[in-house]
Each structure stands twice: as structure tokens, then as C-alpha cells.
Design a protein around this motif. Structure first.
Motif, PDB file in Angstrom:
ATOM      1  N   HIS A  48       0.741  -1.123   0.071  1.00 34.42           N
ATOM      2  CA  HIS A  48       0.129  -0.040   0.085  1.00 34.42           C
ATOM      3  C   HIS A  48       0.908   1.256   0.108  1.00 34.42           C
ATOM      4  O   HIS A  48       1.692   1.373   0.869  1.00 34.42           O
ATOM      5  CB  HIS A  48      -0.689  -0.040   1.152  1.00 34.42           C
ATOM      6  CG  HIS A  48      -2.043   0.954   1.046  1.00 34.42           C
ATOM      7  ND1 HIS A  48      -3.316   0.646   0.666  1.00 34.42           N
ATOM      8  CD2 HIS A  48      -2.141   2.198   1.646  1.00 34.42           C
ATOM      9  CE1 HIS A  48      -4.179   1.748   0.675  1.00 34.42           C
ATOM     10  NE2 HIS A  48      -3.268   2.683   1.072  1.00 34.42           N
ATOM     11  N   ASN A  49       0.792   2.103  -1.050  1.00 35.41           N
ATOM     12  CA  ASN A  49       1.448   3.365  -1.155  1.00 35.41           C
ATOM     13  C   ASN A  49       0.450   4.257  -1.628  1.00 35.41           C
ATOM     14  O   ASN A  49      -0.354   4.033  -2.803  1.00 35.41           O
ATOM     15  CB  ASN A  49       2.546   3.340  -1.687  1.00 35.41           C
ATOM     16  CG  ASN A  49       3.304   4.609  -1.969  1.00 35.41           C
ATOM     17  OD1 ASN A  49       2.928   5.634  -2.486  1.00 35.41           O
ATOM     18  ND2 ASN A  49       4.574   4.597  -1.517  1.00 35.41           N
ATOM     19  N   ASP A  50       0.201   5.622  -1.199  1.00 33.93           N
ATOM     20  CA  ASP A  50      -0.906   6.508  -1.514  1.00 33.93           C
ATOM     21  C   ASP A  50      -0.176   7.547  -2.283  1.00 33.93           C
ATOM     22  O   ASP A  50      -0.788   8.765  -2.582  1.00 33.93           O
ATOM     23  CB  ASP A  50      -1.280   7.142  -0.304  1.00 33.93           C
ATOM     24  CG  ASP A  50      -2.478   5.996   0.220  1.00 33.93           C
ATOM     25  OD1 ASP A  50      -3.607   5.922  -0.470  1.00 33.93           O
ATOM     26  OD2 ASP A  50      -2.423   5.888   1.443  1.00 33.93           O
ATOM     27  N   VAL A  51       0.816   7.510  -3.111  1.00 35.66           N
ATOM     28  CA  VAL A  51       1.431   8.390  -4.139  1.00 35.66           C
ATOM     29  C   VAL A  51       0.137   8.907  -5.194  1.00 35.66           C
ATOM     30  O   VAL A  51       0.035  10.111  -5.055  1.00 35.66           O
ATOM     31  CB  VAL A  51       2.543   7.998  -5.032  1.00 35.66           C
ATOM     32  CG1 VAL A  51       2.633   8.896  -6.061  1.00 35.66           C
ATOM     33  CG2 VAL A  51       3.626   8.125  -3.992  1.00 35.66           C
ATOM     34  N   PRO A  52      -0.771   8.079  -5.394  1.00 37.62           N
ATOM     35  CA  PRO A  52      -1.894   8.637  -6.549  1.00 37.62           C
ATOM     36  C   PRO A  52      -2.662   9.712  -5.746  1.00 37.62           C
ATOM     37  O   PRO A  52      -3.246  10.612  -6.420  1.00 37.62           O
ATOM     38  CB  PRO A  52      -2.510   7.162  -6.809  1.00 37.62           C
ATOM     39  CG  PRO A  52      -1.449   6.366  -6.766  1.00 37.62           C
ATOM     40  CD  PRO A  52      -0.742   6.549  -5.548  1.00 37.62           C
ATOM     41  N   ASN A  53      -3.023   9.362  -4.371  1.00 38.18           N
ATOM     42  CA  ASN A  53      -3.836  10.354  -3.871  1.00 38.18           C
ATOM     43  C   ASN A  53      -2.973  11.870  -3.409  1.00 38.18           C
ATOM     44  O   ASN A  53      -3.832  12.829  -3.733  1.00 38.18           O
ATOM     45  CB  ASN A  53      -4.410   9.653  -2.409  1.00 38.18           C
ATOM     46  CG  ASN A  53      -5.338  10.913  -1.847  1.00 38.18           C
ATOM     47  OD1 ASN A  53      -6.351  10.999  -2.573  1.00 38.18           O
ATOM     48  ND2 ASN A  53      -4.944  11.125  -0.620  1.00 38.18           N
ATOM     49  N   ILE A 119     -11.764   6.090 -11.352  1.00 33.27           N
ATOM     50  CA  ILE A 119     -11.341   5.824 -12.636  1.00 33.27           C
ATOM     51  C   ILE A 119     -10.209   6.910 -13.173  1.00 33.27           C
ATOM     52  O   ILE A 119      -9.213   6.686 -13.739  1.00 33.27           O
ATOM     53  CB  ILE A 119     -12.690   5.877 -13.687  1.00 33.27           C
ATOM     54  CG1 ILE A 119     -13.539   4.710 -13.685  1.00 33.27           C
ATOM     55  CG2 ILE A 119     -12.086   6.113 -15.089  1.00 33.27           C
ATOM     56  CD1 ILE A 119     -14.551   4.613 -14.413  1.00 33.27           C
ATOM     57  N   GLU A 120     -10.580   8.020 -12.469  1.00 35.76           N
ATOM     58  CA  GLU A 120      -9.355   9.144 -12.669  1.00 35.76           C
ATOM     59  C   GLU A 120      -8.166   8.652 -11.781  1.00 35.76           C
ATOM     60  O   GLU A 120      -7.018   9.101 -12.324  1.00 35.76           O
ATOM     61  CB  GLU A 120      -9.863  10.494 -11.931  1.00 35.76           C
ATOM     62  CG  GLU A 120     -11.025  10.779 -12.937  1.00 35.76           C
ATOM     63  CD  GLU A 120     -11.679  12.313 -12.331  1.00 35.76           C
ATOM     64  OE1 GLU A 120     -12.546  13.121 -12.953  1.00 35.76           O
ATOM     65  OE2 GLU A 120     -11.434  12.456 -10.984  1.00 35.76           O
ATOM     66  N   GLN A 121      -8.381   8.190 -10.746  1.00 37.42           N
ATOM     67  CA  GLN A 121      -6.885   7.884 -10.077  1.00 37.42           C
ATOM     68  C   GLN A 121      -6.380   6.690 -10.975  1.00 37.42           C
ATOM     69  O   GLN A 121      -5.058   6.432 -10.780  1.00 37.42           O
ATOM     70  CB  GLN A 121      -7.308   7.225  -8.635  1.00 37.42           C
ATOM     71  CG  GLN A 121      -7.762   8.549  -7.834  1.00 37.42           C
ATOM     72  CD  GLN A 121      -6.964   9.706  -7.848  1.00 37.42           C
ATOM     73  OE1 GLN A 121      -7.197  10.572  -8.631  1.00 37.42           O
ATOM     74  NE2 GLN A 121      -5.740   9.664  -7.401  1.00 37.42           N
ATOM     75  N   LEU A 128       1.590   7.971 -14.700  1.00 40.48           N
ATOM     76  CA  LEU A 128       2.652   7.941 -14.109  1.00 40.48           C
ATOM     77  C   LEU A 128       3.626   6.847 -14.241  1.00 40.48           C
ATOM     78  O   LEU A 128       4.988   7.075 -14.457  1.00 40.48           O
ATOM     79  CB  LEU A 128       2.528   8.054 -12.524  1.00 40.48           C
ATOM     80  CG  LEU A 128       3.884   8.104 -11.617  1.00 40.48           C
ATOM     81  CD1 LEU A 128       4.535   9.469 -11.756  1.00 40.48           C
ATOM     82  CD2 LEU A 128       3.395   7.847 -10.027  1.00 40.48           C
ATOM     83  N   ILE A 129       2.868   5.360 -14.398  1.00 45.35           N
ATOM     84  CA  ILE A 129       3.969   4.434 -14.731  1.00 45.35           C
ATOM     85  C   ILE A 129       4.448   4.540 -15.956  1.00 45.35           C
ATOM     86  O   ILE A 129       5.708   4.191 -16.265  1.00 45.35           O
ATOM     87  CB  ILE A 129       2.964   3.001 -14.431  1.00 45.35           C
ATOM     88  CG1 ILE A 129       2.802   2.833 -12.940  1.00 45.35           C
ATOM     89  CG2 ILE A 129       3.760   1.994 -14.796  1.00 45.35           C
ATOM     90  CD1 ILE A 129       1.355   2.017 -12.824  1.00 45.35           C
ATOM     91  N   ALA A 130       3.626   4.872 -16.919  1.00 43.88           N
ATOM     92  CA  ALA A 130       3.884   4.803 -18.369  1.00 43.88           C
ATOM     93  C   ALA A 130       5.329   5.872 -18.658  1.00 43.88           C
ATOM     94  O   ALA A 130       6.251   5.709 -19.525  1.00 43.88           O
ATOM     95  CB  ALA A 130       2.875   5.304 -19.396  1.00 43.88           C
TER      96      ALA A 130
END
Length: 430
Positions: A48-53, A119-121, A128-130
């Protein structure tokens, strides 16, 4: 003239005189060596890592000019000036080989809005991964995780935090799986219309009938059921229904710290029969019981000051500053985190343990483990406690990979089964 070679004893003595630290530097701490060997063989698979938030809250998901190579100066845009805990350089230093990125959205009674937001997240995380193909590799299966690790990249998976994100619809659940989500936490801090959370007033006594079918459909798809954040009754109901291993993506042991977000022994004792894992969290409030008690006392004092000095916020602020000076926050270290791991091993076995830091979803990790660089420090502490290299490898990533494979195997075994078509039971009109 005859020349004599110096004896080994004389040579060694001269080297020590020339460099007093040379002998010390040459001695490798056995615990450090064991931890390093384990993490080299089996890099950390973090739950669990919350970078997307953080990308949503700090940057409104606008990342075309975002530098994920180094985020140590990313405090701008945060109300407290707090930099991110995570970037590519520190992930490498922390020996992280796989990461579940949390595509979390806040609990929301407007479920349609929650569906749009998740869906936006998913979109921003995939983007970000790409953007960093040299460091990150998108993954959806255990094989893809292992391939990315072998290539020295961080296998990057998507995990949904909070069942409100499916809008009480199995159809939405299936489409989010198709978009790449590989686990879902059944609740966040609040109940969903079909499952009770650990930190809300119970409404269903665990899982509703629809909630049970959510678990069944997740098993059919091969999506991991995540029981972090759910009530004890929901945990037990899920274990009754689940046919594939569950995970706790970021939780501790309630016997060590009584926070309701942690896993009670009633559940730990059943976990080996399911094959699931507790991915132990690094959040100090869930680790250190002394700190939890301190926090409760602080909350009580703040409530008292506000009651005494209504309409006088400056007075309350000054009183709390004085209280904080007289009552410093207890220090939490990796020792506390290791205590949780010890307890889970004692009750459920080492096969039931993983790691789920919760970085960028909390103010800071423990002292010495403030950001994602700290995993080797934790594994060194475990090695000092007598964990073997094989056990450390299991905790680091082998247990998590096994759970993924078993969930995938169950899904393959029922691939001809029809999807569940249950509709949530709605309350009758008045």
C-alpha cells in the motif's frame, strides 16, 4: 644484502596503525548481511502506497511536469510543507521491487462520483507508470511482477481502497478489474452499503448478503480481497465466504496495539486456513500502543480546552502548545513494527506476513523508517531477532507472490462459472 618479507602479524599491525577504522570497516554486521541478502534475492513487495492520492490532492492529477525521480523537495503545495515519502531513487534505496499503488478516493455517499474519481485515479497512476519505463513496469499478474523484478524495475500494480468505489455494482467491479485493479479494500473509514468498517458504527453486522457476493465475484475474477479497514465481523464473514487468500494491505496486530484498524487474534488464528497475509503497516499510530494512548489523552485535553474556552481559539492553541511541551509524543521505531511481525508469526506463522508501509498516506513512518528507504532497517531488526534469510524473503515478497498466484489459480479453476448478477437490496420507499 638479504631482504626479509614482514610477517603477517607485523603487516596487520602496521595496517591497523595506518587506519584504525580499517578492521572495523571490514567487519560486516551479520544481521545487515542477512537482511541485504534476503532483499537482494526477494525485493520488497509493498501492499500500500498513497502516491496517487497525493497527485490528486497536491496537483489535481496534472503530472506532465511532475518529477518522480526525486521528490525530496516536493513540499510546495502541501499545507504543512511535507515532501512526498516516495520517488524512484528512494524506492531503489529501500530495495522495493513491487508496489501496490492505492487508487484511493475519499468515502463518498454519492457513489457515482466515487466511481468517476477512482477511474481518474487509475488513469493518473497508469500515466505515472508509463512516464518512467526505466524504473516502473505496469503489472497485473504474479508472473509480470517477477519479470519486472528480474529486470530491476518496480512492478507497479493498482489497488482500490474502499468499496464505495464500485457504486454498489458488480458490473462496475468487473470493469475496474478490467482496467487493472487487482485488489479492493472492502471499506475505508466508513461503512459501505454492504460492509461494516472498523471505525464506523456497525450497520450490517459484518457483510450483507450483497457484500458476500462482492467477495465471491472478486474471487471469481482473481481480484484480491483486502480486509484492512474493515470491522472484525466483516473480517470473519469474509473468511467464511472466501475461496481464495485474502490480504490486509496495511494493518498491524491488535494484540500489540489496540487500534480497531489492526487484526485481532480471532482473525489471525483463522488466517493460515485461508492462506492470506497481513502486510504489516508502518503508521506509528497503529504500531506503538503508548503513542495510541498518548493520542487519546491529547484528544481529550483538546476537547476539554475547547469546552472551557468556547470562541477563543487562540487560548485553546496556546493551551495545547503547553500540553504538547509537557507531554511529548512517544517515539515509534522499527522495533515496534518488528513486534507486530513477531506476534503475527507466533499466532499465524511466518507464511502469513507481508509488508504494507502506507507511505504518503500518513505524516511519517517510524524513526529510521520515515520514508520508503527504510525497509532494510526493518529487515535488519528482524534478522537480529533471529529470522532466517528464507523467512525474510517470505516476508519481503514471496508470501505476497504466493497469495497472488493462488488467487489467480482459483479464478482459473472457475473461469467457466457465470458472473454473479446480484443487485444490492435497496431500502423500501417510505
Amino acid at each position: 644484502m638479504q631482504l626479509f618479507a614482514p610477517s603477517l602479524t607485523v603487516l596487520a599491525a602496521s595496517l591497523l596503525l595506518a587506519s584504525p577504522l580499517a578492521a572495523q570497516d571490514a567487519v560486516v554486521d551479520p544481521a545487515v548481511a542477512t537482511a541485504n541478502a534476503a532483499l537482494e534475492a526477494a525485493p520488497v513487495f509493498d501492499g500500500h502506497n498513497d502516491v496517487p492520492n497525493q497527485l490528486r490532492s497536491r496537483r489535481a492529477n496534472q503530472i506532465n511536469d511532475f518529477d518522480f525521480e526525486d521528490t525530496t523537495n516536493s513540499g510546495e503545495g502541501h499545507p504543512e510543507g511535507r515532501a512526498l515519502h516516495t520517488d524512484l531513487a528512494r524506492l531503489a534505496e529501500g530495495k522495493v521491487g513491487a508496489q501496490f499503488w492505492s487508487v484511493y478516493v475519499p468515502s463518498n455517499p454519492d457513489e457515482a462520483e466515487a466511481v468517476q474519481q477512482v477511474i481518474e485515479q487509475i488513469d493518473v497512476t497508469k500515466r505515472l507508470i508509463a512516464r518512467y519505463p526505466a524504473g516502473l513496469r505496469y503489472a497485473t499478474t504474479a508472473d509480470e511482477v517477477e519479470t519486472a523484478m528480474a529486470e530491476g524495475k518496480v512492478a507497479s500494480l493498482l489497488g482500490m481502497e474502499g468499496g464505495h468505489s464500485i457504486g454498489s455494482s458488480l458490473a462496475v467491479l468487473r470493469q475496474l478489474y478490467a482496467l487493472g485493479a487487482r485488489y479492493m479494500t472492502l471499506t475505508h473509514n466508513s461503512n459501505t452499503p454492504w460492509a461494516d468498517a472498523a471505525t464506523d458504527t456497525p450497520a450490517h453486522g459484518g457483510l450483507s448478503d450483497f457484500g458476500e457476493d462482492v467477495v465471491r465475484e472478486m474471487n471469481r475474477l482473481g481480484m484480491l480481497v483486502d480486509l484492512s479497514h474493515v470491522s472484525e465481523a466483516t473480517m470473519l464473514d469474509t473468511l467464511d465466504v472466501a475461496r481464495a487468500p485474502v490480504i490486509f494491505s496495511h494493518s498491524g496486530a491488535r494484540a500489540i496495539n489496540g487500534h480497531p484498524r489492526n487484526v485481532p487474534d480471532t482473525v489471525l488464528r483463522r488466517l493460515p486456513y485461508n492462506g492470506g497475509i497481513v502486510m504489516v503497516v508502518a503508521l506509528p499510530a497503529f504500531l506503538n500502543e503508548e503513542r495510541r494512548q498518548w493520542s487519546a489523552r491529547r484528544d481529550a485535553e483538546q476537547a476539554r480546552q475547547r469546552a472551557l474556552f468556547q470562541g477563543q481559539p487562540e487560548t485553546v492553541t496556546a493551551a495545547m502548545a503547553a500540553w504538547d511541551e509537557a507531554n511529548p509524543e512517544p517515539v515509534t521505531t522499527v522495533v515496534h513494527m518488528a513486534d507486530h511481525i513477531d506476534h503475527i508469526r507466533e499466532v499465524a506463522g511466518v507464511e502469513s506476513i507481508g509488508i504494507g508501509g502506507d507511505f504518503d498516506g500518513m505524516p511519517s513512518g517510524p524513526v529510521g523508517f520515515e520514508d520508503v528507504r527504510g525497509y532494510p532497517e526493518l529487515f535488519t531488526e528482524l534478522a537480529r531477532r533471529g529470522y532466517s534469510q528464507a523467512e525474510l524473503e517470505m516476508i519481503a515478497s514471496r508470501n505476497a507472490l504466493r497469495v497472488m498466484r493462488e488467487a489467480e489459480a482459483y479464478a482459473a479453476s472457475v473461469r467457466d462459472a457465470a458472473p454473479f448478477e446480484t443487485l444490492i437490496a435497496m431500502p423500501a420507499d417510505d
